[in-house]
Design a protein around this motif. Structure first.
Motif, PDB file in Angstrom:
ATOM      1  N   THR A 191     -51.610  88.377  44.500  1.00  0.00           N
ATOM      2  CA  THR A 191     -51.290  87.240  45.370  1.00  0.00           C
ATOM      3  C   THR A 191     -51.887  85.979  44.764  1.00  0.00           C
ATOM      4  OG1 THR A 191     -51.292  88.606  47.370  1.00  0.00           O
ATOM      5  CG2 THR A 191     -51.557  86.231  47.657  1.00  0.00           C
ATOM      6  N   LEU A 192     -51.026  84.982  44.603  1.00  0.00           N
ATOM      7  CA  LEU A 192     -51.450  83.679  44.099  1.00  0.00           C
ATOM      8  C   LEU A 192     -50.968  82.628  45.096  1.00  0.00           C
ATOM      9  CD1 LEU A 192     -50.242  83.980  40.371  1.00  0.00           C
ATOM     10  CD2 LEU A 192     -52.429  84.716  41.317  1.00  0.00           C
ATOM     11  N   ASP A 193     -51.842  81.711  45.465  1.00  0.00           N
ATOM     12  CA  ASP A 193     -51.453  80.649  46.396  1.00  0.00           C
ATOM     13  C   ASP A 193     -51.909  79.300  45.842  1.00  0.00           C
ATOM     14  OD1 ASP A 193     -52.050  82.853  49.071  1.00  0.00           O
ATOM     15  OD2 ASP A 193     -50.138  81.828  48.728  1.00  0.00           O
ATOM     16  N   TYR A 194     -51.138  78.270  46.196  1.00  0.00           N
ATOM     17  CA  TYR A 194     -51.448  76.922  45.730  1.00  0.00           C
ATOM     18  C   TYR A 194     -51.239  75.913  46.844  1.00  0.00           C
ATOM     19  CZ  TYR A 194     -50.938  79.121  41.155  1.00  0.00           C
ATOM     20  OH  TYR A 194     -51.068  79.949  40.070  1.00  0.00           O
ATOM     21  N   ALA A 195     -52.061  74.871  46.828  1.00  0.00           N
ATOM     22  CA  ALA A 195     -51.809  73.736  47.689  1.00  0.00           C
ATOM     23  C   ALA A 195     -50.551  73.027  47.200  1.00  0.00           C
ATOM     24  CB  ALA A 195     -52.998  72.779  47.666  1.00  0.00           C
TER      25      ALA A 195
END
Lengths: 107, 121
Positions: free
Chosen positions: B57-61
Protein backbone atom coordinates in the motif's frame (compact mmCIF):
# COMPACT_ATOMS: atom_id res chain seq x y z
CA UNK A 1 -10.47 15.44 3.16
CA UNK A 2 -11.29 15.82 6.85
CA UNK A 3 -10.51 19.27 8.20
CA UNK A 4 -9.44 19.69 11.82
CA UNK A 5 -9.87 22.99 13.63
CA UNK A 6 -8.03 23.70 16.87
CA UNK A 7 -8.84 26.32 19.45
CA UNK A 8 -7.59 28.51 20.81
CA UNK A 9 -4.67 29.30 18.51
CA UNK A 10 -2.66 30.42 21.52
CA UNK A 11 -3.18 29.69 25.19
CA UNK A 12 -1.25 31.79 27.70
CA UNK A 13 -1.04 30.18 31.10
CA UNK A 14 1.21 29.95 34.14
CA UNK A 15 2.95 26.83 35.45
CA UNK A 16 0.60 24.87 37.66
CA UNK A 17 -2.51 25.97 35.78
CA UNK A 18 -4.84 23.66 33.88
CA UNK A 19 -4.76 23.73 30.08
CA UNK A 20 -7.74 22.74 27.96
CA UNK A 21 -7.20 22.43 24.22
CA UNK A 22 -9.93 21.74 21.69
CA UNK A 23 -9.94 19.95 18.35
CA UNK A 24 -13.01 19.83 16.14
CA UNK A 25 -13.39 17.69 13.02
CA UNK A 26 -15.41 18.40 9.88
CA UNK A 27 -16.96 14.93 10.15
CA UNK A 28 -17.09 12.13 12.66
CA UNK A 29 -13.81 10.42 13.51
CA UNK A 30 -15.33 8.01 16.02
CA UNK A 31 -12.25 7.98 18.30
CA UNK A 32 -9.51 7.92 15.67
CA UNK A 33 -7.81 11.06 16.92
CA UNK A 34 -4.30 11.58 18.26
CA UNK A 35 -2.51 14.44 19.95
CA UNK A 36 1.14 15.39 19.45
CA UNK A 37 3.42 17.80 21.25
CA UNK A 38 6.14 19.70 19.42
CA UNK A 39 8.81 21.88 20.98
CA UNK A 40 10.92 24.33 18.94
CA UNK A 41 13.53 22.58 16.85
CA UNK A 42 12.24 19.14 17.78
CA UNK A 43 10.18 16.47 16.12
CA UNK A 44 6.59 15.92 17.24
CA UNK A 45 5.96 13.46 20.07
CA UNK A 46 2.88 11.27 20.35
CA UNK A 47 0.94 12.03 23.54
CA UNK A 48 -2.53 10.54 23.11
CA UNK A 49 -3.93 8.07 20.59
CA UNK A 50 -7.47 6.96 19.87
CA UNK A 51 -8.80 10.01 21.69
CA UNK A 52 -8.02 8.97 25.25
CA UNK A 53 -5.09 6.56 25.45
CA UNK A 54 -1.77 7.87 26.70
CA UNK A 55 1.25 6.83 24.67
CA UNK A 56 4.15 5.05 26.33
CA UNK A 57 5.99 7.22 28.81
CA UNK A 58 3.52 10.10 28.76
CA UNK A 59 2.81 11.56 32.22
CA UNK A 60 -0.63 11.17 33.76
CA UNK A 61 -1.20 14.93 33.76
CA UNK A 62 -1.99 14.59 30.06
CA UNK A 63 -5.43 13.28 29.26
CA UNK A 64 -7.64 13.15 26.20
CA UNK A 65 -11.36 12.89 25.77
CA UNK A 66 -14.07 13.11 23.17
CA UNK A 67 -15.55 11.23 20.26
CA UNK A 68 -17.26 11.99 17.00
CA UNK A 69 -16.30 15.52 16.05
CA UNK A 70 -15.25 17.14 19.34
CA UNK A 71 -12.11 16.31 21.26
CA UNK A 72 -10.19 17.77 24.17
CA UNK A 73 -6.62 17.52 25.41
CA UNK A 74 -6.24 18.46 29.06
CA UNK A 75 -3.01 19.11 30.90
CA UNK A 76 -4.03 19.05 34.55
CA UNK A 77 -1.16 21.12 35.93
CA UNK A 78 1.33 22.70 33.55
CA UNK A 79 4.99 21.90 34.06
CA UNK A 80 7.68 24.17 32.56
CA UNK A 81 8.45 21.55 29.91
CA UNK A 82 4.83 21.50 28.70
CA UNK A 83 5.00 24.89 26.98
CA UNK A 84 4.94 23.87 23.35
CA UNK A 85 2.69 23.53 20.31
CA UNK A 86 0.05 20.80 20.31
CA UNK A 87 -1.40 19.23 17.18
CA UNK A 88 -4.35 16.94 16.76
CA UNK A 89 -4.35 14.37 13.94
CA UNK A 90 -7.09 12.18 12.49
CA UNK A 91 -6.56 8.72 11.04
CA UNK A 92 -10.22 7.98 10.33
CA UNK A 93 -9.79 8.45 6.60
CA UNK A 94 -7.07 9.16 4.07
CA UNK A 95 -5.38 11.46 3.74
CA UNK A 96 -4.30 11.67 7.35
CA UNK A 97 -4.68 15.31 8.38
CA UNK A 98 -3.41 17.48 11.18
CA UNK A 99 -4.95 20.46 12.87
CA UNK A 100 -3.21 23.85 12.67
CA UNK A 101 -1.94 23.59 16.24
CA UNK A 102 -2.42 25.32 19.58
CA UNK A 103 0.54 27.09 21.10
CA UNK A 104 0.70 26.94 24.88
CA UNK A 105 2.96 29.70 26.08
CA UNK A 106 3.97 31.15 29.42
CA UNK A 107 1.81 33.96 30.72
CA UNK B 1 16.03 2.42 21.58
CA UNK B 2 14.19 3.11 18.35
CA UNK B 3 15.97 5.64 16.17
CA UNK B 4 15.07 7.16 12.82
CA UNK B 5 17.66 9.27 11.04
CA UNK B 6 16.80 11.21 7.90
CA UNK B 7 19.31 12.39 5.34
CA UNK B 8 19.44 13.76 1.82
CA UNK B 9 18.00 17.21 2.32
CA UNK B 10 19.56 20.35 0.95
CA UNK B 11 19.18 23.29 -1.39
CA UNK B 12 17.78 22.42 -4.81
CA UNK B 13 16.54 24.48 -7.74
CA UNK B 14 12.89 24.42 -8.79
CA UNK B 15 12.14 21.59 -11.18
CA UNK B 16 15.04 19.44 -9.96
CA UNK B 17 14.98 16.21 -7.97
CA UNK B 18 16.09 15.06 -4.55
CA UNK B 19 16.00 11.72 -2.75
CA UNK B 20 15.51 11.54 0.99
CA UNK B 21 16.48 8.55 3.10
CA UNK B 22 15.50 7.45 6.57
CA UNK B 23 17.64 4.86 8.36
CA UNK B 24 15.95 2.92 11.14
CA UNK B 25 17.54 1.12 14.08
CA UNK B 26 16.38 -0.49 17.29
CA UNK B 27 13.21 -1.97 15.78
CA UNK B 28 11.95 -4.75 13.55
CA UNK B 29 11.66 -2.40 10.59
CA UNK B 30 9.55 -4.68 8.42
CA UNK B 31 6.95 -4.88 11.16
CA UNK B 32 5.71 -1.31 10.68
CA UNK B 33 4.23 0.99 8.13
CA UNK B 34 6.21 4.18 7.63
CA UNK B 35 5.37 7.72 6.58
CA UNK B 36 6.82 11.04 5.53
CA UNK B 37 5.45 14.20 7.15
CA UNK B 38 6.66 17.70 6.34
CA UNK B 39 6.58 21.07 8.03
CA UNK B 40 7.03 24.28 6.09
CA UNK B 41 8.88 27.17 7.74
CA UNK B 42 6.76 28.46 10.59
CA UNK B 43 3.88 26.20 9.55
CA UNK B 44 2.05 23.15 10.82
CA UNK B 45 2.43 19.47 10.00
CA UNK B 46 1.44 18.05 6.63
CA UNK B 47 1.33 14.34 5.91
CA UNK B 48 3.08 13.60 2.62
CA UNK B 49 3.15 9.87 1.96
CA UNK B 50 2.81 6.46 3.58
CA UNK B 51 3.89 2.89 2.81
CA UNK B 52 2.78 -0.38 4.34
CA UNK B 53 5.25 -2.88 5.78
CA UNK B 54 5.49 -4.87 2.55
CA UNK B 55 5.13 -1.92 0.14
CA UNK B 56 1.74 -3.27 -0.86
CA UNK B 57 0.00 0.00 0.00
CA UNK B 58 1.33 3.38 -1.07
CA UNK B 59 -0.48 6.65 -0.35
CA UNK B 60 0.26 10.24 -1.27
CA UNK B 61 -1.07 13.66 -0.46
CA UNK B 62 -2.69 15.33 -3.47
CA UNK B 63 -0.04 18.05 -3.28
CA UNK B 64 2.74 15.57 -4.17
CA UNK B 65 0.92 12.89 -6.14
CA UNK B 66 2.66 12.20 -9.44
CA UNK B 67 5.85 13.96 -8.33
CA UNK B 68 6.97 12.06 -5.21
CA UNK B 69 7.54 8.32 -4.82
CA UNK B 70 7.84 6.53 -1.49
CA UNK B 71 9.70 3.24 -1.18
CA UNK B 72 11.41 1.09 1.39
CA UNK B 73 14.11 -1.55 1.59
CA UNK B 74 13.40 -3.78 4.58
CA UNK B 75 16.73 -5.57 4.27
CA UNK B 76 18.49 -2.23 4.65
CA UNK B 77 15.98 -0.95 7.25
CA UNK B 78 15.52 2.15 5.16
CA UNK B 79 12.72 4.37 3.92
CA UNK B 80 13.03 6.64 0.92
CA UNK B 81 11.25 9.56 -0.71
CA UNK B 82 12.08 10.37 -4.31
CA UNK B 83 11.04 13.94 -4.98
CA UNK B 84 10.83 15.13 -8.59
CA UNK B 85 9.71 18.40 -10.16
CA UNK B 86 10.30 20.21 -6.90
CA UNK B 87 8.53 23.52 -6.30
CA UNK B 88 9.12 26.35 -3.88
CA UNK B 89 6.17 25.24 -1.78
CA UNK B 90 7.87 21.90 -1.17
CA UNK B 91 10.34 23.74 1.05
CA UNK B 92 10.05 22.16 4.47
CA UNK B 93 11.59 19.97 7.11
CA UNK B 94 10.78 16.39 6.14
CA UNK B 95 10.27 13.88 8.94
CA UNK B 96 10.02 10.14 8.65
CA UNK B 97 7.64 8.59 11.14
CA UNK B 98 6.88 5.06 12.26
CA UNK B 99 3.45 3.73 13.05
CA UNK B 100 2.84 2.52 16.57
CA UNK B 101 1.80 -1.06 15.88
CA UNK B 102 1.60 -3.47 12.97
CA UNK B 103 -0.99 -2.50 10.42
CA UNK B 104 -1.59 0.60 8.34
CA UNK B 105 -3.09 3.87 9.42
CA UNK B 106 -2.01 3.79 13.07
CA UNK B 107 -0.69 6.77 15.06
CA UNK B 108 2.95 7.81 14.59
CA UNK B 109 4.86 6.93 17.74
CA UNK B 110 8.41 7.63 16.64
CA UNK B 111 9.78 10.42 14.47
CA UNK B 112 13.18 11.26 13.09
CA UNK B 113 14.85 14.61 13.70
CA UNK B 114 13.98 15.80 10.22
CA UNK B 115 15.92 16.90 7.16
CA UNK B 116 15.51 20.34 5.60
CA UNK B 117 14.68 20.66 1.93
CA UNK B 118 14.92 24.14 0.45
CA UNK B 119 13.70 24.69 -3.09
CA UNK B 120 15.00 27.95 -4.47
CA UNK B 121 16.82 29.34 -7.47
Amino acid sequence: EIVLTQSPATLSLSPGERATLSCRASQSLTTYLAWYQQKPGQAPRLLIYDASNRATGIPARFSGSGSGTDFTLTISSLEPEDFAVYYCQQRYSWPVTFGPGTKVDIK
Amino acid sequence: EVQLVESGGGLVQPGRSLRLSCAASGLTFDGYAMHWVRQGPGKGLEWVSGISWNSGTLDYADSVKGRFTISRDNAKRSLYLQMNSLRADDTAVYYCAKESIFGYGRPFDCWGQGTLVTVSS
